[in-house]
Design a protein around this motif. Structure first.
Motif, PDB file in Angstrom:
ATOM      1  N   LYS A  93      31.894 -33.914  27.064  1.00 34.14           N
ATOM      2  CA  LYS A  93      30.716 -34.595  26.506  1.00 34.14           C
ATOM      3  C   LYS A  93      30.643 -36.055  26.980  1.00 34.14           C
ATOM      4  CE  LYS A  93      28.362 -35.482  22.165  1.00 34.14           C
ATOM      5  NZ  LYS A  93      28.435 -35.435  20.708  1.00 34.14           N
ATOM      6  N   PHE A  94      31.793 -36.699  27.017  1.00 37.75           N
ATOM      7  CA  PHE A  94      31.832 -38.066  27.554  1.00 37.75           C
ATOM      8  C   PHE A  94      32.684 -38.014  28.809  1.00 37.75           C
ATOM      9  CE2 PHE A  94      31.747 -38.286  22.901  1.00 37.75           C
ATOM     10  CZ  PHE A  94      30.483 -38.831  22.743  1.00 37.75           C
ATOM     11  N   LYS A  95      32.069 -38.348  29.911  1.00 36.55           N
ATOM     12  CA  LYS A  95      32.785 -38.225  31.199  1.00 36.55           C
ATOM     13  C   LYS A  95      34.088 -39.004  31.192  1.00 36.55           C
ATOM     14  CE  LYS A  95      28.924 -37.316  34.265  1.00 36.55           C
ATOM     15  NZ  LYS A  95      27.726 -38.112  33.998  1.00 36.55           N
ATOM     16  N   SER A  96      34.089 -40.099  30.432  1.00 30.90           N
ATOM     17  CA  SER A  96      35.236 -40.999  30.444  1.00 30.90           C
ATOM     18  C   SER A  96      36.420 -40.458  29.635  1.00 30.90           C
ATOM     19  CB  SER A  96      34.799 -42.334  29.843  1.00 30.90           C
ATOM     20  OG  SER A  96      34.286 -42.098  28.544  1.00 30.90           O
ATOM     21  N   SER A  97      36.258 -39.324  28.943  1.00 33.58           N
ATOM     22  CA  SER A  97      37.296 -38.896  27.998  1.00 33.58           C
ATOM     23  C   SER A  97      37.787 -37.486  28.247  1.00 33.58           C
ATOM     24  CB  SER A  97      36.762 -38.970  26.568  1.00 33.58           C
ATOM     25  OG  SER A  97      36.255 -40.239  26.309  1.00 33.58           O
ATOM     26  N   LYS A  98      39.096 -37.376  28.505  1.00 31.91           N
ATOM     27  CA  LYS A  98      39.709 -36.045  28.601  1.00 31.91           C
ATOM     28  C   LYS A  98      40.535 -35.762  27.349  1.00 31.91           C
ATOM     29  CE  LYS A  98      39.743 -35.472  33.558  1.00 31.91           C
ATOM     30  NZ  LYS A  98      39.493 -36.858  34.032  1.00 31.91           N
ATOM     31  N   LYS A  99      40.920 -36.825  26.656  1.00 33.96           N
ATOM     32  CA  LYS A  99      41.699 -36.616  25.435  1.00 33.96           C
ATOM     33  C   LYS A  99      40.979 -37.232  24.236  1.00 33.96           C
ATOM     34  CE  LYS A  99      44.665 -40.083  27.439  1.00 33.96           C
ATOM     35  NZ  LYS A  99      45.922 -40.601  27.819  1.00 33.96           N
ATOM     36  N   ILE A 100      41.539 -36.943  23.077  1.00 35.66           N
ATOM     37  CA  ILE A 100      40.948 -37.506  21.853  1.00 35.66           C
ATOM     38  C   ILE A 100      42.046 -38.173  21.010  1.00 35.66           C
ATOM     39  CG2 ILE A 100      39.106 -35.774  21.724  1.00 35.66           C
ATOM     40  CD1 ILE A 100      40.774 -34.577  19.337  1.00 35.66           C
ATOM     41  N   VAL A 101      41.580 -39.010  20.100  1.00 39.89           N
ATOM     42  CA  VAL A 101      42.484 -39.549  19.081  1.00 39.89           C
ATOM     43  C   VAL A 101      41.985 -39.003  17.748  1.00 39.89           C
ATOM     44  CG1 VAL A 101      43.266 -41.648  17.921  1.00 39.89           C
ATOM     45  CG2 VAL A 101      42.968 -41.653  20.396  1.00 39.89           C
ATOM     46  N   LEU A 102      42.896 -38.369  17.001  1.00 45.10           N
ATOM     47  CA  LEU A 102      42.572 -37.943  15.632  1.00 45.10           C
ATOM     48  C   LEU A 102      43.171 -38.981  14.705  1.00 45.10           C
ATOM     49  CD1 LEU A 102      43.331 -34.119  15.610  1.00 45.10           C
ATOM     50  CD2 LEU A 102      41.114 -35.247  15.637  1.00 45.10           C
ATOM     51  N   GLU A 103      42.352 -39.419  13.745  1.00 51.59           N
ATOM     52  CA  GLU A 103      42.786 -40.576  12.971  1.00 51.59           C
ATOM     53  C   GLU A 103      42.574 -40.367  11.483  1.00 51.59           C
ATOM     54  OE1 GLU A 103      41.765 -44.306  15.337  1.00 51.59           O
ATOM     55  OE2 GLU A 103      40.997 -44.724  13.344  1.00 51.59           O
ATOM     56  N   GLU A 104      43.475 -40.882  10.710  1.00 50.71           N
ATOM     57  CA  GLU A 104      43.330 -40.907   9.253  1.00 50.71           C
ATOM     58  C   GLU A 104      42.084 -41.748   8.907  1.00 50.71           C
ATOM     59  OE1 GLU A 104      46.107 -43.361   6.071  1.00 50.71           O
ATOM     60  OE2 GLU A 104      46.105 -43.897   8.171  1.00 50.71           O
ATOM     61  N   PHE A 105      41.342 -41.328   7.905  1.00 54.59           N
ATOM     62  CA  PHE A 105      40.145 -42.068   7.475  1.00 54.59           C
ATOM     63  C   PHE A 105      40.571 -43.231   6.574  1.00 54.59           C
ATOM     64  CE2 PHE A 105      36.752 -42.797   4.349  1.00 54.59           C
ATOM     65  CZ  PHE A 105      35.688 -43.047   5.197  1.00 54.59           C
ATOM     66  N   LEU A 106      40.105 -44.415   6.910  1.00 54.95           N
ATOM     67  CA  LEU A 106      40.437 -45.589   6.095  1.00 54.95           C
ATOM     68  C   LEU A 106      39.230 -45.969   5.246  1.00 54.95           C
ATOM     69  CD1 LEU A 106      42.235 -47.862   8.728  1.00 54.95           C
ATOM     70  CD2 LEU A 106      43.294 -46.374   7.027  1.00 54.95           C
ATOM     71  N   THR A 130      47.333 -50.087  11.610  1.00 54.48           N
ATOM     72  CA  THR A 130      46.130 -49.353  12.019  1.00 54.48           C
ATOM     73  C   THR A 130      46.205 -47.968  11.373  1.00 54.48           C
ATOM     74  OG1 THR A 130      44.851 -48.659  13.959  1.00 54.48           O
ATOM     75  CG2 THR A 130      47.230 -48.438  14.146  1.00 54.48           C
ATOM     76  N   ALA A 131      45.127 -47.189  11.424  1.00 57.17           N
ATOM     77  CA  ALA A 131      45.157 -45.859  10.808  1.00 57.17           C
ATOM     78  C   ALA A 131      46.184 -44.974  11.524  1.00 57.17           C
ATOM     79  CB  ALA A 131      43.769 -45.232  10.926  1.00 57.17           C
ATOM     80  N   LYS A 132      46.860 -44.093  10.748  1.00 52.61           N
ATOM     81  CA  LYS A 132      47.793 -43.129  11.363  1.00 52.61           C
ATOM     82  C   LYS A 132      47.000 -42.245  12.315  1.00 52.61           C
ATOM     83  CE  LYS A 132      51.010 -42.817   7.544  1.00 52.61           C
ATOM     84  NZ  LYS A 132      50.242 -42.947   6.283  1.00 52.61           N
ATOM     85  N   PHE A 133      47.636 -41.792  13.388  1.00 51.56           N
ATOM     86  CA  PHE A 133      46.860 -41.071  14.404  1.00 51.56           C
ATOM     87  C   PHE A 133      47.706 -40.086  15.184  1.00 51.56           C
ATOM     88  CE2 PHE A 133      48.414 -42.858  18.404  1.00 51.56           C
ATOM     89  CZ  PHE A 133      49.222 -43.881  17.916  1.00 51.56           C
ATOM     90  N   LYS A 134      46.973 -39.250  15.941  1.00 52.30           N
ATOM     91  CA  LYS A 134      47.626 -38.301  16.851  1.00 52.30           C
ATOM     92  C   LYS A 134      46.732 -38.193  18.088  1.00 52.30           C
ATOM     93  CE  LYS A 134      49.988 -34.542  18.052  1.00 52.30           C
ATOM     94  NZ  LYS A 134      51.229 -34.790  18.766  1.00 52.30           N
ATOM     95  N   ILE A 135      47.351 -38.332  19.254  1.00 42.47           N
ATOM     96  CA  ILE A 135      46.592 -38.160  20.497  1.00 42.47           C
ATOM     97  C   ILE A 135      46.679 -36.680  20.889  1.00 42.47           C
ATOM     98  CG2 ILE A 135      46.477 -38.780  22.966  1.00 42.47           C
ATOM     99  CD1 ILE A 135      47.875 -41.492  22.056  1.00 42.47           C
ATOM    100  N   CYS A 136      45.540 -36.034  21.127  1.00 45.05           N
ATOM    101  CA  CYS A 136      45.543 -34.607  21.508  1.00 45.05           C
ATOM    102  C   CYS A 136      44.868 -34.406  22.855  1.00 45.05           C
ATOM    103  CB  CYS A 136      44.794 -33.763  20.470  1.00 45.05           C
ATOM    104  SG  CYS A 136      45.568 -33.761  18.853  1.00 45.05           S
ATOM    105  N   LYS A 137      45.474 -33.511  23.653  1.00 40.02           N
ATOM    106  CA  LYS A 137      44.925 -33.257  24.999  1.00 40.02           C
ATOM    107  C   LYS A 137      44.217 -31.921  25.086  1.00 40.02           C
ATOM    108  CE  LYS A 137      48.341 -36.039  27.463  1.00 40.02           C
ATOM    109  NZ  LYS A 137      49.476 -36.024  26.495  1.00 40.02           N
ATOM    110  N   ASN A 138      44.393 -31.062  24.076  1.00 43.33           N
ATOM    111  CA  ASN A 138      43.700 -29.761  24.097  1.00 43.33           C
ATOM    112  C   ASN A 138      43.540 -29.221  22.677  1.00 43.33           C
ATOM    113  OD1 ASN A 138      46.161 -28.372  23.343  1.00 43.33           O
ATOM    114  ND2 ASN A 138      46.834 -28.862  25.427  1.00 43.33           N
TER     115      ASN A 138
END
Ligand code: AMP
Ligand code: GLY
Length: 419
Positions: free
Chosen positions: A173-186, A117-125
């Motif tokens: 912006k999305f109630k369901s999301s407190k964190k994000i995933v940053l991902e390499e573009f494939l 899968t694409a390389k990624f980083k989970i960020c909380k802030n």
């Protein structure tokens, strides 16, 4: 068998049609359904996210099997709730549904199990985003962790853009999301593969390619899907084997090890780069409009497949496909995916005669006092099967001209990759 089908889109209309055609089906209820399903089933307008109210309806209608179309009830635990209340239902449990409900969960599972899968980083802030940006290349993909109705992904070509989209998500912006995933573009070709899964086995359930962007030549904002075709020519036997070996099997095994085996439809969204598959996303349901191009090609009795799956006997079924190809073009309300008007009259639908190879699946429609009105952004799926995609598309475009709906629009270039 008495069947309840949850949902109201084009996907649910085609599912309903196939269930209606089954030898095993007696009564069908759709919750809430649309104008299309109302002709072959009983629509019942209750909020399917209110599980207790739903249960009452299922019991009073003596439902033997529940089929769930959309993701939200699955992610919120409908299957666990129904199972506890001794109602048989087809779909994944709440834990397994996190494959779609949480991108961070899905990516972590991939990492632990070496799934490509694409390389990624989970960020909380924001601080974590800024730190990550110091050593990363562009473009980058910002993804909201939770469900976002197809609007949670932004492809960013500048670091400022990444910060802007991340901040919006952190601010709620999305109630369901407190964190994000940053991902390499494939950069490759996208394809979607479907599987039907029970506790012991799984079966391939077709492939499709859809067009997510609203505009021709795949431009403009993302939508739920403007059209699709099946099968996807890029998916040859070798690639299919790789997808199963490197992606599907390790995912199902990981969930089994957690004692939360996956069951239901599994939608595997992939990017193919130099003949190698990379997982972009999992959805825990059929795609919409992908379902509308896969089910017309199916030769089996669909309810027999569902029944085998809930009994964990999917291995006993041989899934058979027509040789034909299938395409659908979505007729949308002007303004979609932004603001659009509802309650517009659709005049000509019933006057159109369809041969056995063409179908109009309803999505955002309702019948009020015998009048067909619009009730959503994606309104109708004009669908056709045949030998080649050029002829199929011509046939669909001709049908859309006959419908001649002034408040609607559609893409004329669906299937450009194969045409
Ligand atoms: P998702 O909701 O994760 O499926 O993302 C929606 C769409 O964004 C996908 O269908 C892709 O077209 C695009 N996309 C998502 N992730 C990536 C990625 N890592 N690289 C390139 N395109 C992506
Ligand atoms: N057509 C994309 C989806 O169903 O998620």
């Amino acid at each position: 068998m008495n069947i309840a089908l949850i949902g109201s889109g084009g996907r649910e209309h085609v599912l309903c049609q196939k269930i209606y055609e089954s030898k095993l089906s007696e009564n069908i209820i759709c919750i809430p359904g649309n104008a299309g399903t109302s002709k072959i089933a009983k629509n019942i307008d209750v909020d399917f996210l209110k599980f207790r109210e739903l249960l009452k309806i299922l019991r009073s209608n003596k439902i033997d099997l529940v089929i769930v179309g959309p993701e939200e009830p699955l992610v919120k635990g409908l299957i666990d709730f129904l199972t506890k209340n001794k109602i048989r239902a087809f779909g994944p449990n709440k834990f397994a549904a996190k494959l779609e409900g949480s991108k961070a969960f899905m990516k972590s599972l991939c990492q632990k199990n070496k799934i490509p899968t694409a390389k990624f980083k989970i960020c909380k802030n924001k601080g974590e985003v800024i730190k990550f940006l110091r050593n990363s290349k562009l473009p980058l993909v910002v993804k909201a962790d939770g469900l976002a109705a197809g609007k949670g992904v932004s492809i960013c070509t500048s670091k400022n853009d990444v910060l802007k989209h991340s901040s919006e998500i952190f601010k709620g912006k999305f109630k369901s999301s407190k964190k994000i995933v940053l991902e390499e573009f494939l950069n490759g070709e996208e394809v979607s593969c479907f599987f039907i899964v029970d506790k012991n086995n799984f079966k391939f359930f077709g492939s499709a390619q859809d067009h997510k962007r609203v505009g021709e030549k795949d431009t403009g904002p993302n939508t739920g899907g403007m059209g699709a075709y099946s099968p996807a020519p890029i998916l040859n036997k070798k690639l299919k084997r790789k997808i199963i070996k490197k992606i599907v099997k390790p995912t199902l095994a990981a969930l089994k090890r957690k004692n939360k085996p996956y069951t239901g439809f599994l939608y595997v969204g992939l990017m193919i780069i130099e003949k190698e598959p990379y997982l972009i996303e999992y959805n825990v349901r059929m795609g919409d409009p992908e379902c509308q191009v896969i089910l017309p090609r199916l030769n089996n009795d669909l309810l027999k497949i569902f029944y085998a799956a809930v009994k964990n006997k999917i291995n006993k079924i041989s899934i058979r496909w027509k040789q034909s190809k299938c395409m659908t073009i979505v007729l949308c309300s002007k303004g979609y995916p932004g603001k659009y008007k509802k309650d517009k009259v659709l005049k000509n639908i019933d006057r159109i005669t369809l041969n056995k190879n063409s179908f109009i699946f309803h999505a955002g429609t309702k019948l009020i006092n015998g009048k067909l009105l619009t009730n959503g952004g994606r309104v109708l799926n004009i669908t056709s099967i045949g030998k080649n995609f050029i002829k199929i598309r011509k046939k669909i475009l001709k049908l859309i001209k006959k419908i001649n709906w002034k408040d609607g629009f559609y893409r004329k270039d669906i299937g450009w990759r194969v045409i």
